[in-house]
Design a protein around this motif. Structure first.
Motif, PDB file in Angstrom:
ATOM      1  N   ILE A 274       0.838  -1.182   0.000  1.00  0.00           N
ATOM      2  CA  ILE A 274       0.000   0.000   0.000  1.00  0.00           C
ATOM      3  C   ILE A 274       0.880   1.241   0.000  1.00  0.00           C
ATOM      4  O   ILE A 274       1.909   1.280   0.685  1.00  0.00           O
ATOM      5  CB  ILE A 274      -0.964   0.010   1.211  1.00  0.00           C
ATOM      6  N   THR A 275       0.499   2.227  -0.778  1.00  0.00           N
ATOM      7  CA  THR A 275       1.149   3.535  -0.782  1.00  0.00           C
ATOM      8  C   THR A 275       0.121   4.549  -0.316  1.00  0.00           C
ATOM      9  O   THR A 275      -0.774   4.927  -1.085  1.00  0.00           O
ATOM     10  CB  THR A 275       1.662   3.907  -2.178  1.00  0.00           C
ATOM     11  N   PRO A 276       0.178   4.983   0.933  1.00  0.00           N
ATOM     12  CA  PRO A 276      -0.838   5.908   1.443  1.00  0.00           C
ATOM     13  C   PRO A 276      -0.631   7.327   0.910  1.00  0.00           C
ATOM     14  O   PRO A 276       0.410   7.646   0.333  1.00  0.00           O
ATOM     15  CB  PRO A 276      -0.620   5.846   2.953  1.00  0.00           C
ATOM     16  N   GLY A 277      -1.650   8.153   1.117  1.00  0.00           N
ATOM     17  CA  GLY A 277      -1.549   9.547   0.713  1.00  0.00           C
ATOM     18  C   GLY A 277      -2.461   9.863  -0.448  1.00  0.00           C
ATOM     19  O   GLY A 277      -3.266   9.038  -0.901  1.00  0.00           O
ATOM     20  N   ASN A 278      -2.311  11.076  -0.967  1.00  0.00           N
ATOM     21  CA  ASN A 278      -3.155  11.557  -2.058  1.00  0.00           C
ATOM     22  C   ASN A 278      -2.377  11.782  -3.349  1.00  0.00           C
ATOM     23  O   ASN A 278      -2.911  12.335  -4.305  1.00  0.00           O
ATOM     24  CB  ASN A 278      -3.843  12.862  -1.650  1.00  0.00           C
ATOM     25  N   GLY A 279      -1.119  11.384  -3.378  1.00  0.00           N
ATOM     26  CA  GLY A 279      -0.296  11.606  -4.561  1.00  0.00           C
ATOM     27  C   GLY A 279      -0.619  10.624  -5.672  1.00  0.00           C
ATOM     28  O   GLY A 279      -1.421   9.697  -5.520  1.00  0.00           O
ATOM     29  N   ARG A 280       0.055  10.813  -6.800  1.00  0.00           N
ATOM     30  CA  ARG A 280      -0.196   9.957  -7.959  1.00  0.00           C
ATOM     31  C   ARG A 280       0.395   8.567  -7.791  1.00  0.00           C
ATOM     32  O   ARG A 280       0.080   7.671  -8.570  1.00  0.00           O
ATOM     33  CB  ARG A 280       0.343  10.630  -9.219  1.00  0.00           C
ATOM     34  N   LEU A 281       1.254   8.369  -6.798  1.00  0.00           N
ATOM     35  CA  LEU A 281       1.781   7.031  -6.513  1.00  0.00           C
ATOM     36  C   LEU A 281       0.922   6.273  -5.510  1.00  0.00           C
ATOM     37  O   LEU A 281       1.167   5.091  -5.253  1.00  0.00           O
ATOM     38  CB  LEU A 281       3.215   7.121  -5.983  1.00  0.00           C
ATOM     39  N   SER A 282      -0.068   6.943  -4.929  1.00  0.00           N
ATOM     40  CA  SER A 282      -0.884   6.288  -3.911  1.00  0.00           C
ATOM     41  C   SER A 282      -1.717   5.175  -4.527  1.00  0.00           C
ATOM     42  O   SER A 282      -2.203   5.276  -5.657  1.00  0.00           O
ATOM     43  CB  SER A 282      -1.800   7.310  -3.229  1.00  0.00           C
ATOM     44  N   GLY A 283      -1.875   4.101  -3.781  1.00  0.00           N
ATOM     45  CA  GLY A 283      -2.659   2.977  -4.274  1.00  0.00           C
ATOM     46  C   GLY A 283      -2.427   1.749  -3.423  1.00  0.00           C
ATOM     47  O   GLY A 283      -1.662   1.772  -2.441  1.00  0.00           O
ATOM     48  N   THR A 284      -3.087   0.676  -3.791  1.00  0.00           N
ATOM     49  CA  THR A 284      -2.945  -0.599  -3.089  1.00  0.00           C
ATOM     50  C   THR A 284      -2.842  -1.728  -4.103  1.00  0.00           C
ATOM     51  O   THR A 284      -3.391  -1.639  -5.214  1.00  0.00           O
ATOM     52  CB  THR A 284      -4.142  -0.874  -2.165  1.00  0.00           C
ATOM     53  N   ASN A 285      -2.152  -2.772  -3.715  1.00  0.00           N
ATOM     54  CA  ASN A 285      -2.040  -3.957  -4.559  1.00  0.00           C
ATOM     55  C   ASN A 285      -1.987  -5.187  -3.668  1.00  0.00           C
ATOM     56  O   ASN A 285      -1.048  -5.363  -2.883  1.00  0.00           O
ATOM     57  CB  ASN A 285      -0.792  -3.892  -5.442  1.00  0.00           C
ATOM     58  N   LEU A 286      -3.013  -6.025  -3.760  1.00  0.00           N
ATOM     59  CA  LEU A 286      -3.072  -7.277  -3.022  1.00  0.00           C
ATOM     60  C   LEU A 286      -3.240  -8.402  -4.030  1.00  0.00           C
ATOM     61  O   LEU A 286      -4.176  -8.375  -4.847  1.00  0.00           O
ATOM     62  CB  LEU A 286      -4.251  -7.275  -2.037  1.00  0.00           C
ATOM     63  N   HIS A 287      -2.348  -9.372  -3.972  1.00  0.00           N
ATOM     64  CA  HIS A 287      -2.405 -10.467  -4.926  1.00  0.00           C
ATOM     65  C   HIS A 287      -2.031 -11.756  -4.225  1.00  0.00           C
ATOM     66  O   HIS A 287      -1.033 -11.820  -3.504  1.00  0.00           O
ATOM     67  CB  HIS A 287      -1.455 -10.228  -6.101  1.00  0.00           C
TER      68      HIS A 287
END
Length: 651
Positions: free
Chosen positions: A401-414
């Motif tokens: 997970i990349t927290p925050g509001n930036g363009r790199l923010s997101g989550t990946n679960l696999h």
């Protein structure tokens, strides 16, 4: 790139000279049917086959990015036939353009493995781009090399050379170069591509410290024709005998090209603080490691014309067009890994620091309100990996997970859970939950052409994929159900959009090979259904490939194995996406349906460690209507005969 190519071939020449000066090589003793040739089925690791006095084929290992181990395979199989192409991959779900090295339209999509971070975009240029996970490492007892050659479409060749050796049991290095130049049958369709990569892998004697990495530089140049003009398109469809020479057909662009470049340095190393022998609690906690991964990658895309043209839109100037954008990405990841019976395997905790920069050197179009030149930022991510095994069950899971509001923010679960029942069958279930920003070219794009300038603040694209896979000696089958929120696409007007409707996509694929004596029929069929978002997400309902072939050993002593056959491929009609040469992306269109059958013929042969391939593409193109297209205005290839080979050396 040209200097790398020259140095590489000097290196290969020297190695080849040393190879042929050996008094005793693997080839001196390698024969068919005398227990010295690699087995036909290299998946059977229990077979003890000697390649020399002290080595067997299982000693020649390929280590993938995910640390799976396979072996260098010199056999001739139908799966190898499918992979004998520029990408070295089975392109069943892709529809190629007429020239080798041009882009592909998509007959199907895969969402079972997505990255956490946005990329530069220009996806039509990246089918041939090697990413981090595409780079392999090796472990070989003797120096090993491979050369692949393939003829192309007019005035050019494709050649890929590879060499690897172990300086010791613990230190391996490899070097490879892939080069392509093909003029193409139609005007302004030249392809010129180069791909250089070198890898290394080292570990200390006790395995306390390990390091692996690679350096890759790639450049992908394509001349862009814009497809056939309206008049030329009718001449093609009507099979006008005056235009059997396809170079006589007019195209929409005659001085246009785009260039995609990339360079990357990747290094991963770890240090073992606690090994198995150091455990004080009956191996409750072992193999404690700390590690670091470094990734630095730069990509650029450039669109060039000698002069602007109204076919592409309205330009601010009548002179030369040179639109160039660059993207850089830097990542440092730190991790702690250990084994424990309490987690049933291996557990890793990781954290990353990242930085990106995407943009242009200047504002190309001062008359428009688009005044953003660059997108820049940084971020930090946190995650874990878990690999566990209980009896026949194997669990592999990763989350970040990349927290925050930036363009790199997101989550990946696999994660995927598999069960293997001896050699009878394997069942696997997978789940992906991904949220990330759209690629940067959806957010910011500048061009000399007025219609291609925008700045957007799109929401993250959220993707959920549930997959099942069944492999056995009877049938191989898979099914994926995918839901995409905020699906991002390019519309008919070449502008980027986000869909307000969720895309719901079902893909089911099955394959089975039937054999009778020296004959075989290999079948693959794929069914697809888009129940939501079908107005923006288009795929054919059915795609099928059926290969009927004969296989046997010829001549006394069986020195040569041959395959002779035909491949029938068909996909149902659908409104295939159109290709845009400025964006190097595919866009929606609602005027043309594409769907047709093709028949390819082939004659393949294997002599010792050399595989030779003869093939006839689209053998029935002179029969029936000229309705075969890769995209609107872009015809698929006509009848063409090609030749190629793959040659392995083991010193």
């Amino acid at each position: 790139m040209k200097r790398n190519l020259v140095l590489f071939f000097v290196f290969v020449f020297c190695c080849s000279h040393l190879m042929f000066s050996q008094q005793k090589t693997l080839g001196d003793k390698e024969r068919f049917n005398n227990n010295t040739f690699v087995p036909r089925d290299t998946t059977n690791t229990n077979v003890k086959v000697k390649l020399s006095g002290k080595t067997k084929y299982t000693d020649y290992k390929i280590l993938s990015f995910f640390k799976d181990t396979t072996y260098i395979d010199t056999t001739l199989t139908i799966k190898k036939h499918y992979k004998f192409n520029f990408m070295r991959k089975d392109n069943f779900e892709l529809l190629p353009f007429h020239n080798i090295g041009q882009t592909f339209n998509s007959l199907g999509y895969q969402f079972d493995r997505l990255s956490l971070h946005p990329d530069i975009g220009f996806r039509a240029k990246q089918f041939f781009y090697l990413n981090v996970e595409d780079i392999n490492h090796y472990d070989v007892p003797t120096p090993t090399s491979e050369i692949m050659f393939l003829t192309t479409m007019e005035q050019g060749q494709f050649l890929e050379s590879f060499f690897t050796l172990n300086f010791s049991r613990r230190f391996n290095a490899s070097i490879a170069y892939k080069g392509l130049r093909s003029l193409g049958k139609y005007r302004n369709s030249l392809v010129s591509q180069g791909n250089f990569r070198t890898t290394f892998r080292y570990e200390t004697k006790e395995g306390q410290y390990t390091i692996r990495g690679h350096l890759a530089t790639q450049d992908l140049l394509n001349e862009e024709s814009g497809g056939l003009t309206t008049g030329a398109l009718q001449s093609f469809i009507n099979n006008d005998p005056n235009f059997t020479d396809r170079a006589r057909l007019d195209v929409n662009l005659d001085d246009t090209e785009n260039l995609f470049k990339g360079s990357r340095l990747y290094v991963q190393h770890d240090f073992k603080l606690l090994g198995k022998k150091d455990s004080l609690q009956q191996k409750n906690f072992t193999n404690l490691k700390i590690g670091h991964t470094f990734l630095s990658e730069g990509k650029s895309y450039e669109f060039k014309q000698n002069s602007s043209t109204s076919f592409l839109g309205t330009a601010t100037a009548t002179g030369a067009v040179n639109d160039r954008v660059e993207n850089s990405f830097l990542k440092n990841e730190f991790f702690v890994e250990f084994n424990s019976k309490y987690v049933l395997g291996t557990f890793r905790v990781k954290s990353s620091l990242m930085n990106y920069s995407y943009g242009y050197s200047d504002i190309f179009n001062q008359n428009l309100p688009t005044n953003t030149r660059k997108l820049e930022g940084d971020g930090a991510s946190f995650g874990a990996d878990w690999n566990a095994k209980v009896k026949g069950f194997q669990l592999n899971a990763t989350g970040e997970i990349t927290p925050g509001n930036g363009r790199l923010s997101g989550t990946n679960l696999h994660g995927n859970l598999s069960y293997k029942k001896d050699s009878l069958f394997t069942i696997k279930a997978s789940l992906l939950l991904n949220s990330k920003s759209p690629n940067f070219n959806f957010l910011l794009h500048q061009s000399t052409y007025n219609e291609y300038n925008w700045v957007n603040n799109f929401d993250n694209v959220r993707t959920q994929d549930l997959g099942f896979q069944f492999n056995s000696k009877w049938v191989n089958a898979s099914a994926n159900l995918t839901n995409i929120e905020n699906y991002t696409y390019f519309g008919e007007d070449n502008q980027p959009y986000q869909s307000s409707e969720n895309v719901t996509y079902l893909k089911v694929k099955a394959s089975r090979e039937f054999k009778y004596k020296k004959f075989a029929l290999d079948n693959t069929i794929m069914y697809q259904n888009v129940s939501g978002g079908s107005s923006v997400f288009r795929v054919p309902e059915f795609v099928t490939r059926n290969t009927l072939y004969y296989s046997d050993y010829w001549f006394k002593g069986k020195p040569m194995k041959v395959q002779i056959g035909a491949t029938f491929k068909y996909f149902t009609k659908y409104k295939a996406n159109a290709y845009n040469p400025i964006l190097a992306e595919f866009t929606l269109q609602n005027t043309t349906d594409i769907g047709y059958p093709t028949v390819d013929l082939f004659f393949n042969a294997q002599v010792r460690r050399t595989r030779v391939y003869f093939r006839v593409d689209n053998a029935l193109s002179n029969v029936g209507n000229k309705n075969y297209f890769s995209a609107p205005n872009y015809p698929y290839r006509d009848f063409v005969i090609r030749f190629g080979l793959v040659w392995n050396w083991f010193i």
